[in-house]
Motif scaffolding. Structure first.
Motif, PDB file in Angstrom:
ATOM      1  N   ALA A 117      41.377  29.228  37.154  1.00  0.00           N
ATOM      2  CA  ALA A 117      40.823  30.271  38.033  1.00  0.00           C
ATOM      3  C   ALA A 117      41.206  31.348  37.992  1.00  0.00           C
ATOM      4  O   ALA A 117      40.844  32.442  37.930  1.00  0.00           O
ATOM      5  CB  ALA A 117      41.862  29.589  39.744  1.00  0.00           C
ATOM      6  N   CYS A 118      42.212  31.896  36.709  1.00  0.00           N
ATOM      7  CA  CYS A 118      42.639  33.262  36.487  1.00  0.00           C
ATOM      8  C   CYS A 118      42.150  33.386  35.814  1.00  0.00           C
ATOM      9  O   CYS A 118      42.309  34.107  34.199  1.00  0.00           O
ATOM     10  CB  CYS A 118      44.334  33.196  36.966  1.00  0.00           C
ATOM     11  N   GLY A 119      40.963  32.238  34.665  1.00  0.00           N
ATOM     12  CA  GLY A 119      40.046  33.242  33.677  1.00  0.00           C
ATOM     13  C   GLY A 119      41.414  33.083  32.177  1.00  0.00           C
ATOM     14  O   GLY A 119      41.122  33.366  31.468  1.00  0.00           O
ATOM     15  N   GLY A 120      42.333  32.189  32.695  1.00  0.00           N
ATOM     16  CA  GLY A 120      43.339  31.582  31.284  1.00  0.00           C
ATOM     17  C   GLY A 120      44.447  32.736  31.380  1.00  0.00           C
ATOM     18  O   GLY A 120      45.397  33.140  30.063  1.00  0.00           O
ATOM     19  N   ASP A 121      44.667  33.843  32.305  1.00  0.00           N
ATOM     20  CA  ASP A 121      45.038  35.491  31.793  1.00  0.00           C
ATOM     21  C   ASP A 121      46.832  34.886  33.039  1.00  0.00           C
ATOM     22  O   ASP A 121      46.661  34.395  34.401  1.00  0.00           O
ATOM     23  CB  ASP A 121      44.896  36.033  33.183  1.00  0.00           C
ATOM     24  N   ALA A 122      47.369  34.079  32.137  1.00  0.00           N
ATOM     25  CA  ALA A 122      49.077  33.335  33.215  1.00  0.00           C
ATOM     26  C   ALA A 122      49.484  34.897  34.060  1.00  0.00           C
ATOM     27  O   ALA A 122      50.682  34.698  34.750  1.00  0.00           O
ATOM     28  CB  ALA A 122      50.228  32.998  31.760  1.00  0.00           C
ATOM     29  N   SER A 123      49.275  36.256  32.837  1.00  0.00           N
ATOM     30  CA  SER A 123      49.807  37.039  34.228  1.00  0.00           C
ATOM     31  C   SER A 123      49.794  37.251  35.074  1.00  0.00           C
ATOM     32  O   SER A 123      50.610  37.764  35.919  1.00  0.00           O
ATOM     33  CB  SER A 123      49.773  38.630  32.908  1.00  0.00           C
TER      34      SER A 123
END
Length: 80
Positions: free
Chosen positions: A37-43
């Motif tokens: 859901a975050c586009g793979g962006d854990a930040s």
């Protein structure tokens, strides 16, 4: 590769609760779903966690401890 702290931040950002009786599979699936859901962006999750720590310091520590313990157990079992 994502480390335990990053995975815990992702889990923290889900709707799952420490009172839920969750299997390792459910924890990993929720982390995967949130990351997608975050586009793979854990930040993004790290920013959410920081916001929650500032807004709700009284519950932050307890939830983060749960998230750290939950992902440590869920991903240790997956690696075994």
């Amino acid at each position: 590769m994502t480390n335990t702290t990053e995975l815990a931040q992702v889990l923290f950002a889900t709707a799952l609760q420490p009172s839920d009786e969750l299997s390792s599979y459910q924890i990993r699936a929720a982390v995967d779903e949130r990351l997608c859901a975050c586009g793979g962006d854990a930040s993004w999750c790290a920013a959410y966690v920081a916001q929650e720590a500032g807004d709700h310091p009284e519950t932050y520590v307890r939830r983060m401890r749960w998230a750290l313990d939950a992902v440590a157990g869920a991903y240790a079992l997956a690696a075994a």
